[in-house]
Write a protein that holds these residues in place. Structure first.
Motif, PDB file in Angstrom:
ATOM      1  N   GLN A  46       0.861  -1.184  -0.100  1.00 19.52           N
ATOM      2  CA  GLN A  46      -0.141   0.012   0.092  1.00 19.52           C
ATOM      3  C   GLN A  46       0.718   1.266   0.119  1.00 19.52           C
ATOM      4  N   GLU A  65       0.853   4.260  -2.924  1.00 21.92           N
ATOM      5  CA  GLU A  65       0.685   5.437  -2.234  1.00 21.92           C
ATOM      6  C   GLU A  65       1.743   6.384  -2.604  1.00 21.92           C
ATOM      7  N   LYS A 112      -4.468   6.160  -4.750  1.00 21.37           N
ATOM      8  CA  LYS A 112      -5.047   6.450  -3.299  1.00 21.37           C
ATOM      9  C   LYS A 112      -5.774   5.189  -2.817  1.00 21.37           C
ATOM     10  N   THR A 113      -5.876   5.041  -1.576  1.00 22.06           N
ATOM     11  CA  THR A 113      -6.807   3.886  -0.995  1.00 22.06           C
ATOM     12  C   THR A 113      -8.178   4.516  -1.124  1.00 22.06           C
ATOM     13  N   LEU A 164      -7.000   0.416  -4.459  1.00 19.89           N
ATOM     14  CA  LEU A 164      -6.198   1.620  -4.374  1.00 19.89           C
ATOM     15  C   LEU A 164      -6.624   2.067  -6.023  1.00 19.89           C
ATOM     16  N   SER A 177      -5.046  11.371  -9.804  1.00 17.73           N
ATOM     17  CA  SER A 177      -3.695  11.326  -9.166  1.00 17.73           C
ATOM     18  C   SER A 177      -2.604  12.621  -9.607  1.00 17.73           C
TER      19      SER A 177
END
Ligand SMILES: [Fe+2]
Length: 389
Positions: free
Chosen positions: A22, A26, A32-33, A52, A161
């Protein structure tokens, strides 16, 4: 009848350590979770999972086994961490199923329809010649959300993102024998041949006492634009091929890399590197030869990005009569983490400026840079024994 592929829904990355993966997605890649498995789904599937996102059609599911009987545990009992499922949105699940049934697909489970307060979610999956990698097909046009198995904090598509990823440009897989995989894409998936190449380092220098070669075929679905590049190792020095080394490291066939397309690679590289991203270096001689190589490619335009900036970040450049492209490859995740179970999967970031293909010089550059990486690992320093009797 047609398969009706629409886009990628997601891909699934089986991992032993959820938090470090993770963190990689990230912090390094800028994902992004946005969701996690519901308690009911964890009980049913025996896995803890996260979703994610890096864009509407760029979603990864990280799955960690909670039980020995889970799909993730089964995958990880045979392979290091890696991508074990590719999930596609289709226009109609029923039509896709009928299409694939007629073409003799191997179904892992029959179509499942879930009716929830968020709507109707339909799916089925097929086996592939890529060992333990499956393809799932999903109809979610009447579903608000990602999948009924997840509790979401936001929906895919809401988050953009800061790396500005546009899409998954292509996914590349490695197999020991290419032909069954190409036949699968043609005969079962109804994909078409997009591009192919055979390349060996001994083509450049036949006197080398050791070398590495591969044969590659890019297959695509013209309607959705989804592209798969597929590689097999080539002789001489079959077992020194970077592809055979991957097959050993991965304990079989699998997904080698996922390529994310960006509109501007230079600012993305600043972000990726400052976040701790590690990428393959390009040989210094590569940039000295680049202007000549571009001329020979038939490219008559101008590369907007200064060559010095590309060199600073080891960004590779290639061109065709149509235009040019820029690309870079991350270290394999196992090296990123510093442990073998992290696996041989890596990421590519690509910017296309008119060149929508996989030019030979470009591919050769990819091959050479991976060679550099493997030489660094001292894996190609000597000839490996062959399967002779
Ligand atoms: Fe690639």
């Amino acid at each position: 009848m047609k398969l009706g592929l629409n886009s990628y829904h997601s891909y699934e990355h089986y991992v032993t350590d959820l938090s470090r993966t993770q963190e990689f997605y990230e912090k390094v890649l800028g994902y992004k979770t946005i969701g996690n498995s519901t308690p009911a789904a964890e009980k049913k599937d025996g896995m803890q999972r996260l979703v994610l996102t890096a864009g509407r059609d760029i979603n990864v599911v990280l799955s960690k086994p909670l039980t020995e009987w889970s799909v993730a545990a089964k995958y990880l009992s045979h392979h290091p961490e890696g991508v074990g499922a590719l999930n596609f949105r289709v226009d109609s699940l029923e039509l896709a199923y009928n299409f694939l049934e007629e073409r003799n697909a191997t179904f892992l489970y029959a179509p499942v329809t879930e009716t929830t307060p968020q709507g109707i979610f339909k799916q089925f999956a097929i086996a592939t010649p890529l060992a333990d990698v499956c393809f799932r097909f999903i109809e979610d046009t009447a579903f608000q959300g990602f999948s009924p198995a997840f509790a979401m904090t936001e929906q895919p598509g809401e988050f953009r993102s800061e790396h500005h990823y546009e899409c998954i440009d292509h996914i590349t897989s490695n197999v020991k024998s290419l032909q069954p995989l190409v036949a699968f894409f043609k005969d079962v998936m109804a994909f078409e041949t997009f591009w192919g190449i055979a390349f060996h380092t001994n083509d450049i220098n036949p006197d080398l006492p050791v070398g590495s070669g591969l044969k590659s075929a890019v297959m695509w679905d013209p309607t959705s634009g989804i592209k798969f590049a597929n590689n097999e190792p080539s002789p001489p020095y079959f077992r020194n091929s970077q592809i055979d080394i991957y097959l050993n490291d991965n304990h079989g066939a699998g997904v080698q890399h996922i390529a994310l397309r960006v509109p501007r690679i230079l600012p993305v590289m600043h972000k990726l590197k400052s976040a701790g991203g590690q990428f393959l270096p390009a040989p210094a001689s590569y940039y000295a030869q680049t202007p000549e190589r571009l001329k020979e490619s038939g490219f008559t335009g101008k590369v907007s990005e200064p060559l010095a900036d590309l060199e600073q970040h080891s960004i590779l450049v290639d061109a065709s009569e149509k235009g040019y492209l820029l690309q870079i490859f991350s270290l394999v995740l196992g090296r990123h983490y510093g442990d073998t179970p992290g696996g041989p999967l890596f990421y590519e970031v690509i910017q296309r400026e008119g060149d929508d293909g996989f030019g030979g010089g470009n591919f050769r550059a990819l091959f050479e840079t991976i060679e550099v990486d493997q030489i660094a690992l001292e894996k190609t320093a000597q000839q490996l024994p062959l399967e002779t009797i």
